[in-house]
Motif scaffolding. Structure first.
Motif, PDB file in Angstrom:
ATOM      1  N   ASN A  64      40.354  30.769  55.170  1.00 10.43           N
ATOM      2  CA  ASN A  64      40.737  31.381  53.890  1.00 10.43           C
ATOM      3  C   ASN A  64      39.565  31.424  52.920  1.00 10.43           C
ATOM      4  OD1 ASN A  64      43.289  31.548  54.954  1.00 10.43           O
ATOM      5  ND2 ASN A  64      44.240  30.101  53.536  1.00 10.43           N
ATOM      6  N   ASP A  65      38.806  30.334  52.869  1.00 12.53           N
ATOM      7  CA  ASP A  65      37.677  30.282  51.931  1.00 12.53           C
ATOM      8  C   ASP A  65      36.641  31.355  52.248  1.00 12.53           C
ATOM      9  OD1 ASP A  65      38.795  28.211  50.522  1.00 12.53           O
ATOM     10  OD2 ASP A  65      37.571  26.643  51.448  1.00 12.53           O
ATOM     11  N   LEU A  66      36.302  31.490  53.535  1.00 13.57           N
ATOM     12  CA  LEU A  66      35.328  32.520  53.917  1.00 13.57           C
ATOM     13  C   LEU A  66      35.871  33.911  53.642  1.00 13.57           C
ATOM     14  CD1 LEU A  66      33.862  31.231  57.318  1.00 13.57           C
ATOM     15  CD2 LEU A  66      32.756  31.238  55.082  1.00 13.57           C
ATOM     16  N   ALA A  78      36.118  38.783  50.307  1.00 11.35           N
ATOM     17  CA  ALA A  78      36.932  39.686  49.469  1.00 11.35           C
ATOM     18  C   ALA A  78      36.236  39.961  48.150  1.00 11.35           C
ATOM     19  CB  ALA A  78      38.316  39.083  49.234  1.00 11.35           C
ATOM     20  N   ASP A  79      35.611  38.951  47.592  1.00  5.80           N
ATOM     21  CA  ASP A  79      34.880  39.132  46.346  1.00  5.80           C
ATOM     22  C   ASP A  79      33.790  40.189  46.520  1.00  5.80           C
ATOM     23  OD1 ASP A  79      34.159  38.143  43.567  1.00  5.80           O
ATOM     24  OD2 ASP A  79      32.277  37.765  44.612  1.00  5.80           O
ATOM     25  N   ALA A  80      33.095  40.144  47.650  1.00  8.63           N
ATOM     26  CA  ALA A  80      32.032  41.121  47.910  1.00  8.63           C
ATOM     27  C   ALA A  80      32.601  42.522  48.107  1.00  8.63           C
ATOM     28  CB  ALA A  80      31.231  40.703  49.146  1.00  8.63           C
ATOM     29  N   THR A 121      43.963  35.480  44.741  1.00  8.88           N
ATOM     30  CA  THR A 121      42.634  34.938  44.443  1.00  8.88           C
ATOM     31  C   THR A 121      41.886  35.788  43.428  1.00  8.88           C
ATOM     32  OG1 THR A 121      42.558  34.105  46.725  1.00  8.88           O
ATOM     33  CG2 THR A 121      40.492  34.128  45.510  1.00  8.88           C
ATOM     34  N   HIS A 122      42.157  37.092  43.437  1.00  9.95           N
ATOM     35  CA  HIS A 122      41.470  38.023  42.527  1.00  9.95           C
ATOM     36  C   HIS A 122      42.508  38.855  41.771  1.00  9.95           C
ATOM     37  CE1 HIS A 122      37.620  37.053  44.394  1.00  9.95           C
ATOM     38  NE2 HIS A 122      38.199  37.209  45.571  1.00  9.95           N
ATOM     39  N   HIS A 178      51.501  31.939  50.904  1.00 10.30           N
ATOM     40  CA  HIS A 178      52.540  32.090  49.877  1.00 10.30           C
ATOM     41  C   HIS A 178      52.301  31.174  48.677  1.00 10.30           C
ATOM     42  CE1 HIS A 178      54.224  28.343  51.491  1.00 10.30           C
ATOM     43  NE2 HIS A 178      55.099  28.335  50.505  1.00 10.30           N
ATOM     44  N   LEU A 179      51.440  30.181  48.834  1.00  5.53           N
ATOM     45  CA  LEU A 179      51.194  29.240  47.748  1.00  5.53           C
ATOM     46  C   LEU A 179      50.373  29.856  46.613  1.00  5.53           C
ATOM     47  CD1 LEU A 179      50.506  26.032  49.872  1.00  5.53           C
ATOM     48  CD2 LEU A 179      52.621  26.675  48.681  1.00  5.53           C
ATOM     49  N   VAL A 180      49.829  31.066  46.824  1.00  9.74           N
ATOM     50  CA  VAL A 180      49.095  31.731  45.736  1.00  9.74           C
ATOM     51  C   VAL A 180      50.036  32.547  44.848  1.00  9.74           C
ATOM     52  CG1 VAL A 180      47.003  31.893  47.147  1.00  9.74           C
ATOM     53  CG2 VAL A 180      48.542  33.877  46.988  1.00  9.74           C
TER      54      VAL A 180
END
Length: 251
Positions: A103-105, A110-112, A146-147, A171-173
């Motif tokens: 998920n972190d990677l 996704a940011d990029a 996240t964004h 689902h926790l987001v």
């Protein structure tokens, strides 16, 4: 349907360069951006055709190779028609690659991708939409959470493991999502049993997220992918209707 132009593009990320496919209406005018997340089989002719169809409806669509850390697409050799039951080595080769995309990677990437869309003259200003398939449905939800400032709508189709009991479950987001969400679940999908469907819906409802979740009867995991044995034409066309309706409400 307008004429469509498709090109290969490279996207700089924190960890290298992601090869990708960009489809947009041929007139070159800016359109709302859509980030399309692949299924496990990755960037290939069928996903390019899906991006072209979306672009023909009036959007600028980016399909990154999510597995770029393992090479340019296709990362593993694929037949023209994918039937994993006949070719079990396909999943055997893909599984460790999928598992390495944490998920972190994925969210760092996704940011990029979102930044690249925001800076592209073919994309209108403001938030974009995200749609994802199989593993991409999970990433679609995670990206929306996240964004939240950059995602106005997010969809996921035949997604798996969307609401597990693990601490990194997508689902926790829910509490951070501001986009409208749509999920088209596969029928009788071992990767998304009824209890996960219920947990996802409950989390989104509790967080006040505008969302709609549906089960597509008779459509199994992977039903939108016309180059695979899982393809279900009725479910695939229903998915197009739902996705385009979501985009029309958003932009």
């Amino acid at each position: 349907m307008t004429s469509v132009q498709g090109t290969a593009v490279d996207i700089p990320t924190e960890d290298g360069v992601a090869d990708a496919y960009l489809a947009h209406p041929g007139d070159g005018a800016p359109r709302p951006g859509v980030l399309l997340y692949q299924d496990a089989f990755g960037l290939r002719p069928h996903l390019r055709a899906m991006a072209d169809r979306l672009a023909g409806a009036g959007y600028t669509v980016l399909v990154p190779n999510l597995f770029y850390r393992h090479g340019r697409a296709p990362v593993v050799e694929l037949p023209e028609f994918i039937d994993p039951s006949a070719r079990p080595e396909i999943f055997a080769n893909l599984r460790p690659i999928m598992q390495s995309l944490t998920n972190d990677l994925a969210m760092r990437d996704a940011d990029a991708y979102l930044r690249w869309l925001a800076e592209n003259p073919l994309v209108t200003e403001g938030p974009v939409a995200v749609t994802g398939y199989c593993m991409g449905a999970r990433l679609s939800l995670l990206t929306a959470g996240t964004h939240p400032d950059r995602v106005a709508a997010a969809a996921g189709f035949h997604g798996g493991r969307l609401a597990t009991d693990t601490p990194d479950s997508p689902h926790l987001v829910a509490g951070r999502v501001t986009a409208e969400l749509y999920f088209g679940h596969a029928d009788d999908d071992p990767s998304l049993p009824p209890e996960q469907m219920e947990r996802l819906d409950a989390a989104l409802t509790e967080a006040g997220v505008r969302h709609h979740c549906e089960v597509y009867p008779g459509a199994h995991h992977g039903f939108t992918q016309a180059d695979t044995a899982a393809y279900h034409e009725e479910g695939a066309e229903r998915h197009w209707t739902a996705l385009l309706d979501l985009l029309k409400r958003t932009f």
